[in-house]
Design a protein around this motif. Structure first.
Motif, PDB file in Angstrom:
ATOM      1  N   GLN A 161       0.831  -1.209   0.000  1.00 55.94           N
ATOM      2  CA  GLN A 161       0.000   0.000   0.000  1.00 55.94           C
ATOM      3  C   GLN A 161       0.867   1.260   0.000  1.00 55.94           C
ATOM      4  OE1 GLN A 161      -3.326   0.081  -0.044  1.00 55.94           O
ATOM      5  NE2 GLN A 161      -4.045  -1.892   0.671  1.00 55.94           N
ATOM      6  N   THR A 162       1.895   1.270   0.862  1.00 57.11           N
ATOM      7  CA  THR A 162       2.741   2.458   0.964  1.00 57.11           C
ATOM      8  C   THR A 162       3.589   2.645  -0.282  1.00 57.11           C
ATOM      9  OG1 THR A 162       2.801   2.257   3.368  1.00 57.11           O
ATOM     10  CG2 THR A 162       4.508   3.617   2.350  1.00 57.11           C
ATOM     11  N   GLU A 163       4.151   1.567  -0.811  1.00 56.17           N
ATOM     12  CA  GLU A 163       4.944   1.659  -2.037  1.00 56.17           C
ATOM     13  C   GLU A 163       4.089   2.185  -3.183  1.00 56.17           C
ATOM     14  OE1 GLU A 163       7.532  -2.208  -0.595  1.00 56.17           O
ATOM     15  OE2 GLU A 163       6.257  -2.364  -2.375  1.00 56.17           O
ATOM     16  N   TYR A 164       2.864   1.659  -3.282  1.00 50.48           N
ATOM     17  CA  TYR A 164       1.970   2.147  -4.331  1.00 50.48           C
ATOM     18  C   TYR A 164       1.673   3.634  -4.158  1.00 50.48           C
ATOM     19  CZ  TYR A 164      -2.179   3.274  -6.934  1.00 50.48           C
ATOM     20  OH  TYR A 164      -3.054   3.917  -7.765  1.00 50.48           O
ATOM     21  N   SER A 165       1.397   4.057  -2.929  1.00 50.32           N
ATOM     22  CA  SER A 165       1.077   5.464  -2.676  1.00 50.32           C
ATOM     23  C   SER A 165       2.212   6.380  -3.112  1.00 50.32           C
ATOM     24  CB  SER A 165       0.779   5.678  -1.187  1.00 50.32           C
ATOM     25  OG  SER A 165      -0.389   4.993  -0.802  1.00 50.32           O
ATOM     26  N   ILE A 166       3.450   5.965  -2.849  1.00 52.93           N
ATOM     27  CA  ILE A 166       4.606   6.776  -3.244  1.00 52.93           C
ATOM     28  C   ILE A 166       4.712   6.853  -4.760  1.00 52.93           C
ATOM     29  CG2 ILE A 166       7.136   6.848  -3.243  1.00 52.93           C
ATOM     30  CD1 ILE A 166       6.993   5.633  -0.392  1.00 52.93           C
ATOM     31  N   VAL A 167       4.618   5.694  -5.419  1.00 50.56           N
ATOM     32  CA  VAL A 167       4.738   5.661  -6.883  1.00 50.56           C
ATOM     33  C   VAL A 167       3.590   6.430  -7.531  1.00 50.56           C
ATOM     34  CG1 VAL A 167       4.714   4.161  -8.915  1.00 50.56           C
ATOM     35  CG2 VAL A 167       6.043   3.510  -6.903  1.00 50.56           C
ATOM     36  N   ALA A 168       2.364   6.250  -7.015  1.00 50.53           N
ATOM     37  CA  ALA A 168       1.205   6.935  -7.590  1.00 50.53           C
ATOM     38  C   ALA A 168       1.316   8.448  -7.404  1.00 50.53           C
ATOM     39  CB  ALA A 168      -0.081   6.416  -6.944  1.00 50.53           C
ATOM     40  N   ARG A 169       1.805   8.869  -6.258  1.00 46.95           N
ATOM     41  CA  ARG A 169       1.994  10.306  -6.011  1.00 46.95           C
ATOM     42  C   ARG A 169       2.967  10.900  -7.028  1.00 46.95           C
ATOM     43  NH1 ARG A 169      -0.285  14.532  -3.010  1.00 46.95           N
ATOM     44  NH2 ARG A 169       1.281  16.155  -2.763  1.00 46.95           N
ATOM     45  N   MET A 170       4.076  10.221  -7.255  1.00 44.83           N
ATOM     46  CA  MET A 170       5.098  10.733  -8.160  1.00 44.83           C
ATOM     47  C   MET A 170       4.673  10.629  -9.623  1.00 44.83           C
ATOM     48  SD  MET A 170       8.409   9.115  -6.196  1.00 44.83           S
ATOM     49  CE  MET A 170       9.637   9.951  -7.197  1.00 44.83           C
TER      50      MET A 170
END
Length: 232
Positions: A161-170
């Motif tokens: 979830q956190t990895e996705y949130s970072i990638v999606a934000r960027m």
């Protein structure tokens, strides 16, 4: 968010009971596992929305349980440790934990961290945004998932979830340099703002992208932070 099931993997019965009481008061359902083997069994049987996972447990320790879970699932995991050393925390993050808490902890804070992680996952899943395609990387907000694009369709990339949130934000501005502080504020607002925390999540996400043939992404920008798509 109410009525979601939380798996509490904790071998100290008194601590487990306190956490269970606070979570149920907040509207969650709970199931408790007193050892690592039971935690894996409950995870497979109940499919919890989030796991609160103690590091030190009988039969299988929490790190081993986390490693096994991450082979097949991106279910959010918060590690619980009695050790305050950063190396213990970062080790768990590198294996795919979304957050950690250190004993003794404030149970209300733990509940708020659980709510924040589930809220973040839920809000991303409910967005009506169209998928973003960057070269062979697809970010799908509706699925709350990342994919590799290829001729036969889309192959899921197993980000947490956190990895996705970072990638999606960027992915919103893929060639922009994002500072570590900005990524912490946007993607880990309930956690401790440690630069190494972001570094661990980015390193995990980069490794998973590379394993799926997406190389050069999540490049380090010296003195700033990270950029998703390499400059051409």
């Amino acid at each position: 968010m109410s009525n979601e099931l939380i798996l509490i993997a904790e071998d100290e019965g008194e601590i487990a009971e306190i956490i269970q009481a606070y979570l149920e008061r907040a509207g969650f359902r709970t199931v408790v596992a007193g050892d690592g083997e039971m935690a894996l069994s409950h995870f497979r049987h109940f499919s919890p929305a989030l796991i609160l996972l103690d590091v030190k447990m009988p039969k299988r320790d929490g790190i081993d349980v986390l490693r096994i879970i991450r082979q097949t699932s991106d279910t959010p995991v918060i590690m619980v440790t009695a050790m305050a050393e950063d190396i213990e925390k970062i080790s768990a993050l590198r294996l795919g934990a979304d957050d950690y808490v250190v004993k003794p902890f404030n149970t209300l804070e733990v509940v708020e961290r659980i709510k924040a992680i589930l809220r973040r996952a839920g809000s991303n899943a409910q967005r009506g945004d169209r998928p973003i395609t960057i070269q062979s990387l697809i970010i799908d907000p509706n699925a709350h998932a990342a994919f590799l694009a290829h001729e036969s369709g889309r192959k899921p990339i197993p980000l947490t979830q956190t990895e996705y949130s970072i990638v999606a934000r960027m992915a919103r501005s893929p060639q922009r340099a994002y500072s570590r502080a900005e990524l912490v504020d946007a993607c880990l607002p309930e956690g401790e703002a440690l630069e190494r925390t972001i570094d661990s999540h980015v390193s995990n996400a980069r490794r998973k992208l590379e394993a799926n043939g997406i190389s050069g992404f999540l490049e380090t920008v010296r003195g700033v932070g990270y950029r998703l798509e390499p400059l051409k």
